[in-house]
Write a protein that holds these residues in place. Structure first.
Motif, PDB file in Angstrom:
ATOM      1  N   PHE A  37       0.828  -1.199   0.000  1.00  0.00           N
ATOM      2  CA  PHE A  37       0.000   0.000   0.000  1.00  0.00           C
ATOM      3  C   PHE A  37       0.867   1.255   0.000  1.00  0.00           C
ATOM      4  CE2 PHE A  37      -2.128   3.382   2.418  1.00  0.00           C
ATOM      5  CZ  PHE A  37      -3.264   3.553   1.645  1.00  0.00           C
ATOM      6  N   GLN A  38       1.945   1.225   0.772  1.00  0.00           N
ATOM      7  CA  GLN A  38       2.848   2.362   0.816  1.00  0.00           C
ATOM      8  C   GLN A  38       3.516   2.604  -0.544  1.00  0.00           C
ATOM      9  OE1 GLN A  38       3.498   4.544   3.349  1.00  0.00           O
ATOM     10  NE2 GLN A  38       4.792   5.671   1.886  1.00  0.00           N
ATOM     11  N   ALA A  39       3.940   1.514  -1.200  1.00  0.00           N
ATOM     12  CA  ALA A  39       4.580   1.645  -2.511  1.00  0.00           C
ATOM     13  C   ALA A  39       3.608   2.193  -3.546  1.00  0.00           C
ATOM     14  CB  ALA A  39       5.131   0.295  -2.962  1.00  0.00           C
ATOM     15  N   TYR A  40       2.369   1.716  -3.494  1.00  0.00           N
ATOM     16  CA  TYR A  40       1.371   2.214  -4.464  1.00  0.00           C
ATOM     17  C   TYR A  40       1.036   3.673  -4.183  1.00  0.00           C
ATOM     18  CZ  TYR A  40      -2.800   2.415  -7.354  1.00  0.00           C
ATOM     19  OH  TYR A  40      -3.735   2.763  -8.311  1.00  0.00           O
ATOM     20  N   ASP A  42       3.077   5.850  -2.937  1.00  0.00           N
ATOM     21  CA  ASP A  42       4.225   6.604  -3.434  1.00  0.00           C
ATOM     22  C   ASP A  42       4.178   6.746  -4.951  1.00  0.00           C
ATOM     23  OD1 ASP A  42       5.117   6.825  -0.848  1.00  0.00           O
ATOM     24  OD2 ASP A  42       6.563   5.174  -1.002  1.00  0.00           O
ATOM     25  N   LEU A  43       3.707   5.699  -5.635  1.00  0.00           N
ATOM     26  CA  LEU A  43       3.574   5.773  -7.088  1.00  0.00           C
ATOM     27  C   LEU A  43       2.581   6.853  -7.494  1.00  0.00           C
ATOM     28  CD1 LEU A  43       3.917   4.705 -10.009  1.00  0.00           C
ATOM     29  CD2 LEU A  43       2.132   3.026  -9.483  1.00  0.00           C
ATOM     30  N   LEU A  44       1.417   6.860  -6.857  1.00  0.00           N
ATOM     31  CA  LEU A  44       0.398   7.854  -7.204  1.00  0.00           C
ATOM     32  C   LEU A  44       0.851   9.267  -6.849  1.00  0.00           C
ATOM     33  CD1 LEU A  44      -2.925   6.062  -6.166  1.00  0.00           C
ATOM     34  CD2 LEU A  44      -1.768   6.080  -8.382  1.00  0.00           C
ATOM     35  N   ALA A  45       1.731   9.384  -5.858  1.00  0.00           N
ATOM     36  CA  ALA A  45       2.197  10.707  -5.444  1.00  0.00           C
ATOM     37  C   ALA A  45       3.043  11.378  -6.517  1.00  0.00           C
ATOM     38  CB  ALA A  45       2.991  10.602  -4.142  1.00  0.00           C
ATOM     39  N   VAL A  46       3.630  10.593  -7.419  1.00  0.00           N
ATOM     40  CA  VAL A  46       4.482  11.175  -8.454  1.00  0.00           C
ATOM     41  C   VAL A  46       3.844  11.071  -9.840  1.00  0.00           C
ATOM     42  CG1 VAL A  46       6.611  10.790  -7.179  1.00  0.00           C
ATOM     43  CG2 VAL A  46       5.765   9.000  -8.710  1.00  0.00           C
ATOM     44  N   THR A  47       2.535  10.815  -9.902  1.00  0.00           N
ATOM     45  CA  THR A  47       1.838  10.712 -11.194  1.00  0.00           C
ATOM     46  C   THR A  47       0.596  11.595 -11.202  1.00  0.00           C
ATOM     47  OG1 THR A  47       0.668   8.740 -10.384  1.00  0.00           O
ATOM     48  CG2 THR A  47       2.694   8.385 -11.642  1.00  0.00           C
ATOM     49  N   PRO A  48       0.755  12.917 -11.095  1.00  0.00           N
ATOM     50  CA  PRO A  48      -0.421  13.788 -11.019  1.00  0.00           C
ATOM     51  C   PRO A  48      -1.253  13.803 -12.291  1.00  0.00           C
ATOM     52  CG  PRO A  48       1.586  15.078 -11.286  1.00  0.00           C
ATOM     53  CD  PRO A  48       2.022  13.671 -11.032  1.00  0.00           C
ATOM     54  N   ALA A  49      -0.627  13.648 -13.462  1.00  0.00           N
ATOM     55  CA  ALA A  49      -1.388  13.698 -14.710  1.00  0.00           C
ATOM     56  C   ALA A  49      -2.363  12.529 -14.802  1.00  0.00           C
ATOM     57  CB  ALA A  49      -0.432  13.697 -15.902  1.00  0.00           C
ATOM     58  N   CYS A  50      -1.918  11.334 -14.443  1.00  0.00           N
ATOM     59  CA  CYS A  50      -2.805  10.160 -14.476  1.00  0.00           C
ATOM     60  C   CYS A  50      -3.960  10.313 -13.494  1.00  0.00           C
ATOM     61  CB  CYS A  50      -2.008   8.896 -14.166  1.00  0.00           C
ATOM     62  SG  CYS A  50      -0.915   8.361 -15.480  1.00  0.00           S
ATOM     63  N   ASP A 288      10.637   0.699  -6.738  1.00  0.00           N
ATOM     64  CA  ASP A 288      10.614   1.904  -5.908  1.00  0.00           C
ATOM     65  C   ASP A 288       9.930   3.015  -6.680  1.00  0.00           C
ATOM     66  OD1 ASP A 288      11.009   4.071  -4.337  1.00  0.00           O
ATOM     67  OD2 ASP A 288      13.145   3.766  -4.019  1.00  0.00           O
ATOM     68  N   ALA A 289       8.829   3.499  -6.138  1.00  0.00           N
ATOM     69  CA  ALA A 289       8.040   4.494  -6.872  1.00  0.00           C
ATOM     70  C   ALA A 289       8.761   5.793  -7.050  1.00  0.00           C
ATOM     71  CB  ALA A 289       6.715   4.747  -6.135  1.00  0.00           C
ATOM     72  N   GLY A 290       9.802   6.048  -6.304  1.00  0.00           N
ATOM     73  CA  GLY A 290      10.486   7.323  -6.432  1.00  0.00           C
ATOM     74  C   GLY A 290      11.733   7.279  -7.278  1.00  0.00           C
ATOM     75  N   ARG A 291      12.184   6.098  -7.705  1.00  0.00           N
ATOM     76  CA  ARG A 291      13.492   6.008  -8.331  1.00  0.00           C
ATOM     77  C   ARG A 291      13.488   6.478  -9.771  1.00  0.00           C
ATOM     78  NH1 ARG A 291      16.516   0.507  -7.042  1.00  0.00           N
ATOM     79  NH2 ARG A 291      18.092   1.641  -8.219  1.00  0.00           N
ATOM     80  N   ASP A 292      12.389   6.251 -10.486  1.00  0.00           N
ATOM     81  CA  ASP A 292      12.356   6.659 -11.876  1.00  0.00           C
ATOM     82  C   ASP A 292      11.998   8.117 -12.021  1.00  0.00           C
ATOM     83  OD1 ASP A 292      12.946   4.143 -12.752  1.00  0.00           O
ATOM     84  OD2 ASP A 292      10.864   3.516 -12.709  1.00  0.00           O
ATOM     85  N   ARG A 293      11.446   8.697 -10.984  1.00  0.00           N
ATOM     86  CA  ARG A 293      11.089  10.109 -11.022  1.00  0.00           C
ATOM     87  C   ARG A 293      12.321  10.927 -10.736  1.00  0.00           C
ATOM     88  NH1 ARG A 293       6.646  12.697 -13.128  1.00  0.00           N
ATOM     89  NH2 ARG A 293       6.226  14.607 -11.995  1.00  0.00           N
ATOM     90  N   THR A 294      12.554  11.944 -11.501  1.00  0.00           N
ATOM     91  CA  THR A 294      13.739  12.753 -11.304  1.00  0.00           C
ATOM     92  C   THR A 294      13.766  13.377  -9.932  1.00  0.00           C
ATOM     93  OG1 THR A 294      14.890  14.704 -12.027  1.00  0.00           O
ATOM     94  CG2 THR A 294      12.545  14.700 -12.359  1.00  0.00           C
ATOM     95  N   GLN A 295      14.945  13.435  -9.361  1.00  0.00           N
ATOM     96  CA  GLN A 295      15.132  14.055  -8.061  1.00  0.00           C
ATOM     97  C   GLN A 295      15.921  15.336  -8.169  1.00  0.00           C
ATOM     98  OE1 GLN A 295      16.927  11.124  -5.578  1.00  0.00           O
ATOM     99  NE2 GLN A 295      15.234   9.692  -5.743  1.00  0.00           N
TER     100      GLN A 295
END
Length: 299
Positions: A37-40, A42-50, A288-295
């Protein structure tokens, strides 16, 4: 992120077999439901367009649900990218048609948006994701409408096709499914490409509606966009390497002579923090939901 260490997302691929093995290891760990649940989340947290797209589809469905049948049909017809509306107000219907669905609750579209499309947005970033979906939607619609106009001129299809309803996000989603091919590497890339081609090709062969053709055209557009983006990314990296070879950095003095650390030797030095990264570094991908998103601020 410094330009000298920037790697375009189009070149960040994942090995599907490795990802599946990591998923198997993750399933066997304790507290997997809470961690999942935490990973999902985190995924939604970095996908605002979807998330915004899925929410808009829900709102338009709710609007149709509360309207009468006559009003609902008028709303769908006004947003449809049929030949009549495209001749009258093409820009308005090209935009509006992507946010309406004809029929019941759009379970399929919303589920795809918050799963596969969310993974694609995390990989590419929101801006690139929007551009790909828009190109797929607009490109497939224009090709389909031109085909309908040609068939009507030749009197090969009924006139009522010019007034048929055609709304929904499926063209953009189809293009993004094709682009996801370039996220994979190895045999999985070719298996995915063959699978989506067979799926949409069967739709054209079995259904033979203009919407089926539109889906197939959107898929081809997605493959084209992805191939061009990957080729341009490789050229960007090659040009950067040529510039680096032509202008080598001066050698750093031996720090042992002075007892001080040389610039860049310490992890806490004042650099951009990514100098140790290499272009061949494997991508952690789906774990990891944050790894592909640029930091480092690029989108």
């Amino acid at each position: 992120m410094a330009l000298g260490t920037y790697q375009p997302p189009w070149l960040r691929t994942v090995d599907l077999g490795e990802q599946l093995r990591m998923l198997g290891d993750w399933v066997r760990q304790p507290h997997r439901l809470r961690r999942g649940f935490q990973a999902y989340r985190d995924l939604l947290a970095v996908t605002p367009a979807c998330i915004a797209y899925a929410f808009t589809l829900f709102i338009t469905w709710w609007t149709l649900r509360g309207a009468s049948d006559i009003v609902g049909r008028r709303l769908i017809f006004s947003a449809s990218t049929n030949l009549r509306n495209m001749q009258k107000d093409p820009i308005q219907v090209l935009v509006a048609s992507a946010f309406w669905t004809d029929g019941g609750f759009p379970w399929g579209e919303i589920l795809i948006l918050v799963t596969l499309m969310a993974l694609a947005e995390r990989w590419l970033g929101s801006l690139r994701w929007i551009v790909v979906v828009a190109i797929g939607h607009v490109g497939a619609t224009l090709i389909t409408v031109l085909g309908i106009a040609h068939k009507l001129d030749k009197q090969l299809i009924p006139t009522r096709v010019a007034f048929a309803s055609d709304v929904g996000p499926s063209y953009g989603i189809s293009a993004m499914l094709a682009v996801l091919t370039f996220r994979l590497r190895g045999p999985a890339r070719w298996v995915w490409a063959a699978a989506v081609l067979i799926w949409y090709g069967y739709g054209v062969w079995h259904g033979r509606t203009f919407t089926d053709y539109g889906h197939f055209f959107a898929l081809l557009i997605g493959f084209t966009v992805g191939a061009i983006a990957v080729a341009l990314s490789h050229r960007l990296i090659a040009a950067r390497e040529r510039r680096a070879a032509a202008n080598p950095k001066p050698a750093v003095a031996d720090s042992s002579a002075t007892g001080a650390d040389a610039p860049g030797d310490s992890a806490d030095s004042g650099g951009d923090g990514v100098g140790a990264a290499t272009l061949d570094e494997p991508d952690g991908g789906l774990d990891d939901a944050g790894r592909d998103r640029t930091q480092h601020g690029h989108h």
